[in-house]
Design a protein around this motif. Structure first.
Motif, mmCIF file in Angstrom:
data_model
loop_
_atom_site.group_PDB
_atom_site.id
_atom_site.type_symbol
_atom_site.label_atom_id
_atom_site.label_comp_id
_atom_site.label_asym_id
_atom_site.label_seq_id
_atom_site.Cartn_x
_atom_site.Cartn_y
_atom_site.Cartn_z
ATOM 1 N N UNK A 57 37.778 35.165 33.463
ATOM 2 C CA UNK A 57 37.276 33.826 33.919
ATOM 3 C C UNK A 57 36.904 33.245 32.633
ATOM 4 N N UNK A 58 37.183 31.612 32.427
ATOM 5 C CA UNK A 58 36.825 30.922 31.295
ATOM 6 C C UNK A 58 35.228 30.462 31.642
ATOM 7 N N UNK A 59 34.513 31.102 32.636
ATOM 8 C CA UNK A 59 33.038 30.727 32.610
ATOM 9 C C UNK A 59 32.320 31.884 32.958
ATOM 10 N N UNK A 64 25.815 31.868 40.058
ATOM 11 C CA UNK A 64 25.648 33.406 40.028
ATOM 12 C C UNK A 64 26.074 33.907 38.760
ATOM 13 N N UNK A 65 25.388 34.409 37.844
ATOM 14 C CA UNK A 65 25.841 34.772 36.425
ATOM 15 C C UNK A 65 26.777 36.294 37.095
ATOM 16 N N UNK A 66 27.837 36.131 36.441
ATOM 17 C CA UNK A 66 28.995 37.157 36.528
ATOM 18 C C UNK A 66 28.292 38.671 35.981
ATOM 19 N N UNK A 72 34.278 48.569 35.908
ATOM 20 C CA UNK A 72 34.438 47.015 36.045
ATOM 21 C C UNK A 72 34.215 46.293 34.776
ATOM 22 N N UNK A 73 34.991 45.451 34.439
ATOM 23 C CA UNK A 73 34.885 44.769 33.095
ATOM 24 C C UNK A 73 34.949 43.330 33.427
ATOM 25 N N UNK A 74 34.130 42.321 32.712
ATOM 26 C CA UNK A 74 34.324 41.097 32.603
ATOM 27 C C UNK A 74 34.995 40.476 31.124
ATOM 28 N N UNK A 75 35.918 39.763 31.193
ATOM 29 C CA UNK A 75 36.296 39.304 29.985
ATOM 30 C C UNK A 75 36.518 37.581 30.044
#
Length: 116
Positions: A2-4, A28-30, A44-47
């Motif tokens: 996600x870009x944000x 809501x913070x990712x 689980x990974x956030x990029x």
């Protein structure tokens, strides 16, 4: 991908722009969501990036970061596709230049500042 770095409850943006709720109430913070998902899933990974292409055969997503300078190829097991962030102007002349869209937190803050 996600870009944000936050999940945005877009229906609440109108309320935050007029001061009924704070803008923080619509976000809501990712980080917290990813941490909770990692507790129950294998990983689980956030990029923070923009997804550009999906290869469903190879199960990869091509993403770009840093104003499209860095390209990432990310593999996935399961893929969830959500709505984009580009507002639809329905080709109405002048709407892109003069309308205030409520798709991002910044849009709500801009409208709130104009109403003051």
């Amino acid at each position: 991908v996600s870009p944000r770095p936050h999940f945005l409850y877009t229906p609440l943006l109108a309320s935050s722009s007029v001061g009924t709720i704070t803008l923080r109430s619509a976000c809501e913070p990712l980080r917290a969501l990813v941490e909770r998902a990692a507790e129950t899933a294998t990983s689980a990974t956030f990029v923070r990036a923009d997804a550009r292409e999906i290869d469903t055969v190879r199960k990869t997503v091509l993403a770009t970061t840093d104003s499209h300078r860095t390209r990432l190829e990310l593999s996935y097991d399961k893929l969830v596709i959500a709505v984009g962030s580009q507002p639809n102007t329905f080709n109405i002349p002048g709407s892109k230049d003069h309308a205030l869209f409520l798709k991002e937190a910044e849009d709500s803050a801009k409208l709130h500042a104009r109403l003051r």
